[in-house]
Enzyme design. Structure first.
Site, short mmCIF file in Angstrom:
data_model
loop_
_atom_site.label_atom_id
_atom_site.label_comp_id
_atom_site.label_asym_id
_atom_site.label_seq_id
_atom_site.Cartn_x
_atom_site.Cartn_y
_atom_site.Cartn_z
N GLU A 133 0.84 -1.20 0.00
CA GLU A 133 0.00 0.00 0.00
C GLU A 133 0.88 1.24 0.00
O GLU A 133 1.86 1.32 0.75
CB GLU A 133 -0.96 -0.01 1.20
CG GLU A 133 -1.99 -1.12 1.08
CD GLU A 133 -3.13 -1.03 2.09
OE1 GLU A 133 -3.28 0.01 2.77
OE2 GLU A 133 -3.87 -2.03 2.19
N GLU A 196 -7.83 1.70 -5.76
CA GLU A 196 -9.03 1.32 -5.00
C GLU A 196 -9.90 2.52 -4.69
O GLU A 196 -9.41 3.55 -4.19
CB GLU A 196 -8.62 0.61 -3.69
CG GLU A 196 -9.82 0.22 -2.85
CD GLU A 196 -9.55 -0.82 -1.78
OE1 GLU A 196 -8.39 -1.30 -1.68
OE2 GLU A 196 -10.50 -1.16 -1.05
O1 KIV Z 1 -6.30 -7.34 0.33
C1 KIV Z 1 -7.00 -7.29 -0.68
O2 KIV Z 1 -7.76 -8.20 -0.97
C2 KIV Z 1 -6.92 -6.10 -1.52
C3 KIV Z 1 -8.12 -5.74 -2.32
C4 KIV Z 1 -8.16 -4.30 -2.58
C5 KIV Z 1 -8.25 -6.51 -3.58
O3 KIV Z 1 -5.91 -5.45 -1.53
#
Ligand code: KIV
Length: 279
Positions: A133, A196
């Site tokens: 992230e 997202e």
């Molecule tokens: O952890 C997850 O499943 C993700 C979703 C946004 C697909 O990162």
């Protein structure tokens, strides 16, 4: 190990459905305008069905904390959890690329510490890529992982690991920030960008302004590919399901029907019958 080689266990190998998907495959798909398909996977049988269905990328997402472990956020998920589930998924995949999420806070510990964790996950699971992230502030970390030979997908827009700082799961409308994050991640060497919960127009602009593939979730139809949490699209999630999920199946209802029928048969003494017993 490439996904075309023999897995390191005696688990049954599913039928192959083509050449293994690599970062080059995904790049070429974007160039040809072919949509990329990604779904989450957390266990061997589901990963096998996903792989046999021709899904391009299996994401061992930290969403497993919510849909498998029943937690309210992804924050408590550990590296050990990711390795446990990642191993099962990688063992099943023959064609699909397997990508494992860096759980909180391991993607945010700085380049050297993050590299150590990412390398450990890759060595233990045999996955082919890592997702983390962040965007602009992660540029140095992404570059370090990429220089070490680890394919990295960045995750911009809504970052579920920051849910407490954000004050909830929200649509991210700060276009400049989302674009900046994506471009910095691309420049640092990320081979793809997961986007997202952003408005469709922003995702369209982002997808045209970066050369690497974009994979959307709650980001409209203009990304180069789409991802969903498999439990959500199969109707297995019992709690809140976001509006961007289309229910392709209702397995929760089907499971309940099967379990109830089994209970009724056992209680009525009709299971097992003679054919289901040894004489
Ligand atoms: O952890 C997850 O499943 C993700 C979703 C946004 C697909 O990162």
């Amino acid at each position: 190990m490439s996904p075309s080689e023999t897995p390191p266990s005696s688990a049954p190998a599913p039928a192959s459905v083509g050449k293994p998907v690599t970062v080059s495959t995904l790049k070429a798909m974007k160039q040809r305008g072919e949509r990329i398909t990604m779904l989450t996977a957390y266990d061997f049988p589901t990963a096998r069905w996903l792989d046999e269905s021709g899904i391009d990328v299996l994401l061992v997402g930290d969403s497993l904390g919510m849909v498998v472990q029943g937690k309210t956020t992804t924050v408590p998920v550990s590296v050990r959890d990711m390795i446990y589930h990642g191993e099962m998924v990688a063992r099943a995949a023959r064609r699909a690329m397997v990508m494992v999420d860096l759980p909180f806070p391991h993607g945010q510990l700085g380049p050297r510490a993050t590299l150590r964790v990412a390398a450990r996950i890759m060595k233990r699971t045999l996955c082919q890529a890592i997702k983390l992230e962040g965007g602009a502030e992660q540029a140095e970390t992404i570059a370090t992982l990429v220089n070490a030979g680890i394919p990295v997908m960045a995750h911009v827009g809504l970052r579920p690991q920051s849910v407490h700082a954000l004050g909830g799961y929200k649509v991210m409308r700060d276009a400049e920030r989302v674009l900046h994050d994506a471009k910095c991640a691309e420049q640092a060497g990320a081979f793809g960008i997961l986007v997202e919960c952003v408005p469709s127009d922003l995702a369209r602009r982002l997808s045209s302004e970066v050369k690497v593939p974009t994979i959307g979730i709650g980001a409209g139809p203009h990304c180069d590919g789409q991802v969903l949490v498999t439990h959500d699209m199969l109707g297995l999630t019992s709690g809140y399901v976001p509006k961007f999920v289309r229910p392709w199946a209702n397995l929760g209802r089907d499971m309940k029907q099967a379990f109830t029928a089994y209970r009724d048969s056992v209680q009525a003494g009709t299971f097992p019958d003679a054919g289901e017993s040894f004489q």
